[in-house]
Design a protein around this motif. Structure first.
Motif, mmCIF file in Angstrom:
data_model
loop_
_atom_site.group_PDB
_atom_site.id
_atom_site.type_symbol
_atom_site.label_atom_id
_atom_site.label_comp_id
_atom_site.label_asym_id
_atom_site.label_seq_id
_atom_site.Cartn_x
_atom_site.Cartn_y
_atom_site.Cartn_z
ATOM 1 N N GLU A 168 4.393 5.456 -5.511
ATOM 2 C CA GLU A 168 4.580 5.323 -6.955
ATOM 3 C C GLU A 168 3.484 6.076 -7.719
ATOM 4 O O GLU A 168 3.761 6.796 -8.679
ATOM 5 C CB GLU A 168 4.592 3.839 -7.339
ATOM 6 C CG GLU A 168 5.029 3.591 -8.767
ATOM 7 C CD GLU A 168 5.184 2.124 -9.070
ATOM 8 O OE1 GLU A 168 6.146 1.782 -9.755
ATOM 9 O OE2 GLU A 168 4.323 1.320 -8.627
ATOM 10 N N ARG A 169 2.242 5.933 -7.274
ATOM 11 C CA ARG A 169 1.113 6.649 -7.893
ATOM 12 C C ARG A 169 1.314 8.164 -7.848
ATOM 13 O O ARG A 169 0.954 8.882 -8.766
ATOM 14 C CB ARG A 169 -0.182 6.287 -7.157
ATOM 15 C CG ARG A 169 -1.284 5.781 -7.994
ATOM 16 C CD ARG A 169 -2.584 5.477 -7.257
ATOM 17 N NE ARG A 169 -2.658 5.602 -5.822
ATOM 18 C CZ ARG A 169 -2.465 4.603 -4.959
ATOM 19 N NH1 ARG A 169 -2.181 3.390 -5.373
ATOM 20 N NH2 ARG A 169 -2.580 4.817 -3.666
ATOM 21 N N ASP B 129 2.812 1.480 -3.414
ATOM 22 C CA ASP B 129 1.845 1.808 -4.469
ATOM 23 C C ASP B 129 1.461 3.284 -4.405
ATOM 24 O O ASP B 129 1.376 3.969 -5.425
ATOM 25 C CB ASP B 129 0.589 0.944 -4.367
ATOM 26 C CG ASP B 129 0.781 -0.466 -4.886
ATOM 27 O OD1 ASP B 129 1.847 -0.763 -5.481
ATOM 28 O OD2 ASP B 129 -0.140 -1.286 -4.694
ATOM 29 N N ARG C 56 0.824 -1.211 0.000
ATOM 30 C CA ARG C 56 0.000 0.000 0.000
ATOM 31 C C ARG C 56 0.862 1.266 0.000
ATOM 32 O O ARG C 56 0.600 2.219 -0.747
ATOM 33 C CB ARG C 56 -0.946 0.022 1.206
ATOM 34 C CG ARG C 56 -2.149 -0.885 1.067
ATOM 35 C CD ARG C 56 -3.168 -0.656 2.175
ATOM 36 N NE ARG C 56 -2.643 -0.825 3.511
ATOM 37 C CZ ARG C 56 -2.536 -1.995 4.138
ATOM 38 N NH1 ARG C 56 -2.914 -3.112 3.538
ATOM 39 N NH2 ARG C 56 -2.072 -2.055 5.371
#
Length: 140
Positions: free
Chosen positions: A93-94, A90, A87
């Motif tokens: 990175e997002r 991610d 989580r």
């Protein structure tokens, strides 16, 4: 003991709490200090992708200091399980702060690296950390 505000409505008045049982416990003071530091970071980064907990902050710091570190290594250091690390990574990175790069020697392993925006956030984090140290030192 805490005091009760006389002007507070009866159903919202704080209940007196005797904290004397906790004041001699080092763990209580460490926890209170940790909460205050976390709140200070949350206030400082409320408008950034790093808001909402120190997991993202500490992960970003570890990646900056250890380019190519794996998600698993960070999880071990921070005592976070795999789903929690997924989580966090991610999210970073997002937000464009980190990038996963497949390791040349071990195809199943991905190294983590800061992007240019991630490096800027890391510098901002260091600047804030320095400001907190200065503020804490002047309070003593």
């Amino acid at each position: 003991m805490s005091t009760i505000r006389a002007d507070a409505p009866p159903d919202t008045r704080p209940v007196p709490v005797d904290l004397s049982v906790l004041t001699d416990l080092l763990s209580f003071h460490v926890r209170m200090l940790s909460l205050e530091v976390n709140r200070a970071y949350d206030r400082a980064f409320v408008e950034t992708p790093l808001a909402g907990g120190t997991g993202k902050l500490t992960t970003l710091m570890l990646i900056a200091t250890n380019p190519g570190i794996s998600q698993g290594q960070i999880g071990t250091v921070l005592s976070k399980d795999r789903p929690a690390m997924v989580r966090i990574i991610d999210h970073l990175e997002r937000e464009g702060l980190v990038v996963r790069t497949r390791a040349a020697q071990e195809r199943r392993r991905y190294g983590l690296f800061l992007t240019a925006p991630g490096a800027r956030q890391h510098r901002a984090l260091h600047a804030h950390r320095g400001a907190l140290r200065t503020k804490r030192s002047s309070a003593c």
